[in-house]
Enzyme design. Structure first.
Site, PDB file in Angstrom:
ATOM      1  N   VAL A   1      -6.879   7.418  -0.976  1.00 37.94           N
ATOM      2  CA  VAL A   1      -7.398   6.627  -1.910  1.00 37.94           C
ATOM      3  C   VAL A   1      -6.027   6.159  -2.546  1.00 37.94           C
ATOM      4  O   VAL A   1      -5.402   7.010  -2.940  1.00 37.94           O
ATOM      5  CB  VAL A   1      -8.483   7.021  -2.870  1.00 37.94           C
ATOM      6  CG1 VAL A   1      -8.502   5.885  -3.845  1.00 37.94           C
ATOM      7  CG2 VAL A   1      -9.534   7.096  -2.150  1.00 37.94           C
ATOM      8  N   GLU A   2      -5.632   5.005  -2.412  1.00 38.61           N
ATOM      9  CA  GLU A   2      -4.296   4.582  -3.101  1.00 38.61           C
ATOM     10  C   GLU A   2      -4.538   3.557  -4.146  1.00 38.61           C
ATOM     11  O   GLU A   2      -5.302   2.876  -4.087  1.00 38.61           O
ATOM     12  CB  GLU A   2      -3.463   3.734  -1.926  1.00 38.61           C
ATOM     13  CG  GLU A   2      -2.081   3.463  -2.325  1.00 38.61           C
ATOM     14  CD  GLU A   2      -0.963   3.812  -1.309  1.00 38.61           C
ATOM     15  OE1 GLU A   2      -1.173   4.371  -0.202  1.00 38.61           O
ATOM     16  OE2 GLU A   2       0.310   3.607  -1.954  1.00 38.61           O
ATOM     17  N   ASP A   3      -3.624   3.725  -5.095  1.00 38.18           N
ATOM     18  CA  ASP A   3      -3.569   3.014  -6.326  1.00 38.18           C
ATOM     19  C   ASP A   3      -2.238   2.016  -6.033  1.00 38.18           C
ATOM     20  O   ASP A   3      -1.064   2.384  -6.029  1.00 38.18           O
ATOM     21  CB  ASP A   3      -3.244   3.587  -7.561  1.00 38.18           C
ATOM     22  CG  ASP A   3      -3.348   2.831  -8.914  1.00 38.18           C
ATOM     23  OD1 ASP A   3      -3.851   1.717  -8.445  1.00 38.18           O
ATOM     24  OD2 ASP A   3      -3.054   3.177  -9.905  1.00 38.18           O
TER      25      ASP A   3
ATOM     26  N   ALA B   1      -7.619   1.412  -3.105  1.00 38.39           N
ATOM     27  CA  ALA B   1      -7.705   1.252  -1.669  1.00 38.39           C
ATOM     28  C   ALA B   1      -8.280   2.479  -0.901  1.00 38.39           C
ATOM     29  O   ALA B   1      -7.501   3.588  -1.146  1.00 38.39           O
ATOM     30  CB  ALA B   1      -6.557   0.526  -0.864  1.00 38.39           C
TER      31      ALA B   1
ATOM     32  N   LEU C   1       0.922  -1.132  -0.125  1.00 35.01           N
ATOM     33  CA  LEU C   1      -0.006   0.013   0.051  1.00 35.01           C
ATOM     34  C   LEU C   1       0.913   1.261  -0.020  1.00 35.01           C
ATOM     35  O   LEU C   1       0.170   2.401   0.026  1.00 35.01           O
ATOM     36  CB  LEU C   1      -0.711   0.175   1.065  1.00 35.01           C
ATOM     37  CG  LEU C   1      -2.002  -0.888   1.183  1.00 35.01           C
ATOM     38  CD1 LEU C   1      -3.036  -0.945   2.396  1.00 35.01           C
ATOM     39  CD2 LEU C   1      -2.960  -0.731  -0.115  1.00 35.01           C
TER      40      LEU C   1
END
Ligand SMILES: *[C@@H]1O[C@H](CO)[C@@H](O)[C@H](O)[C@H]1NC(C)=O
Ligand SMILES: *[C@@H]1O[C@H](CO)[C@@H](O)[C@H](O)[C@H]1NC(C)=O
Ligand SMILES: *[C@@H]1O[C@H](CO)[C@@H](O)[C@H](O)[C@H]1NC(C)=O
Ligand SMILES: *[C@@H]1O[C@H](CO)[C@@H](O)[C@H](O)[C@H]1NC(C)=O
Ligand SMILES: *[C@@H]1O[C@H](CO)[C@@H](O)[C@H](O)[C@H]1NC(C)=O
Ligand SMILES: *[C@@H]1O[C@H](CO)[C@@H](O)[C@H](O)[C@H]1NC(C)=O
Ligand SMILES: *[C@@H]1O[C@H](CO)[C@@H](O)[C@H](O)[C@H]1NC(C)=O
Ligand SMILES: *[C@@H]1O[C@H](CO)[C@@H](O)[C@H](O)[C@H]1NC(C)=O
Ligand SMILES: *[C@@H]1O[C@H](CO)[C@@H](O)[C@H](O)[C@H]1NC(C)=O
Length: 263
Positions: free
Chosen positions: A182-184, A83, A18
């Site tokens: 928000v994570e890619d 996420a 992450l």
């Protein structure tokens, strides 16, 4: 690397990173050309892998972070994902204690998983019986009891089911930033690119609050605003107020950098 409360098998249920280990401080890429577009605190930082609000203070300021969001209905090609996370540090302090939900498009449709990470230790996942569906209202909280130990609490406000996890690490937190993002994500430590970013519509963190060692509380206002930029395309639009952080997915224009297709 130490997860004293975590059975090894739980670690292997899910593979993702992450935090981009190569990106350095999370706000290392500052694109002044875009500064005027969406200016909430003097400018936006653009990164390849995450978008949201990062509140920065001096060392030792933050002990806990919480936020509540509705799990989005995501779309995109198989393997696309995103996420939604709340966390402590990851800015100038390279350790991160964070938790939230990973969204993933699989061959059988979208899958959601409740996870935590004390970066650079590996990702941990809550048991599969903590099922999360689009539309569920999820409250996630991370709190550090000291620099190397903390508690993750995740709660389904739609039915009040909750799960907690104690986490320990040898990597000391600084307590100098708190974030709602928000994570890619990357699939693993050797991935050179994040997974294709799923169309997540929007993730709205409400009741967004960080806490200090005493009873001090902080809202997200005054945070550094960070957006996702990939291949010259700006893929998010972030806004912040006193108690919420909104991260909207922005469809890429043209063919270059196109993500969600094929429906
Ligand atoms: C997402 O789903 C794909 C396809 O089933 C799988 O290969 C991948 O490992 C999953 N990713 C995560 C983070 O669970
Ligand atoms: C889920 O599974 C864990 C063990 O893996 C158990 O401790 C917990 O009680 C279960 N929760 C529910 C709601 O069944
Ligand atoms: C959350 O609540 C919703 C609504 O009752 C339910 O469909 C979902 O399975 C719940 N998830 C968990 C993890 O309890
Ligand atoms: C979320 O959970 C935390 C920790 O249990 C709690 O303090 C907070 O009030 C909850 N927030 C909401 C909106 O339910
Ligand atoms: C940090 O807190 C944990 C849990 O409360 C405790 O077991 C540990 O000894 C503490 N570590 C330090 C360095 O105080
Ligand atoms: C903040 O804390 C970290 C870890 O404890 C330390 O490495 C860093 O030098 C500190 N930074 C400042 C500005 O005090
Ligand atoms: C790591 O992820 C990449 C995709 O980003 C994949 O090609 C590679 O096989 C993965 N490596 C391992 C060891 O799983
Ligand atoms: C925090 O608030 C509680 C309840 O109001 C109070 O009893 C406690 O002394 C406060 N702690 C600090 C460090 O101010
Ligand atoms: C973000 O949205 C606002 C309006 O909500 C718009 O004015 C702005 O251009 C958008 N910025 C980006 C980078 O899409």
């Amino acid at each position: 690397m130490l997860f004293s409360f975590l059975p090894i098998s739980t670690c292997l249920l899910i593979s993702a990173v992450l935090a981009d280990p190569r990106r350095g401080p999370r706000h290392s890429h500052f694109n002044t050309a875009e500064k005027h577009i969406n200016d909430a605190s003097g400018g936006i930082s653009w990164t390849r892998t995450w978008a949201g609000a990062e509140l920065q203070q001096s060392n030792g300021t933050f002990r806990s972070v919480t936020g509540t969001f509705t799990v989005p209905s995501i779309s995109g090609p198989i393997g696309a994902g995103a996420a939604a996370l709340v966390g402590i540090d990851g800015g100038a302090c390279n350790m991160i204690f964070e938790a939230g939900v990973i969204f993933n498009i699989t061959s059988t449709g979208p899958q959601n998983k409740a996870v935590w990470e004390w970066y650079p230790d590996p990702l941990g996942a809550f048991p599969d019986n903590f099922t999360i569906a689009a539309g569920d209202s999820i409250n996630v909280t991370v709190s550090a009891s000291n620099a190397t130990s903390g508690l993750v609490e995740i709660q389904n406000l739609s039915n009040q089911q909750s799960a907690t996890q104690r986490v320990q690490s040898s990597h000391a937190l600084c307590g100098q930033s708190a974030e709602w993002i928000v994570e890619d994500y990357l699939l693993n430590d050797t991935s050179t690119n994040p997974v294709p970013l799923a169309n997540f519509g929007k993730v709205v963190f409400t009741h967004a609050q960080a806490g200090g060692p005493g009873n001090q509380t902080f809202g997200p206002q005054g945070s550094t605003i960070v957006g996702i930029e990939q291949n010259g395309q700006y893929l998010t639009n972030v806004s912040v107020d006193a108690s919420s952080v909104v991260v909207k997915y922005v469809k890429p224009t043209g063919n270059e950098g196109r993500v969600g297709c094929c429906h």
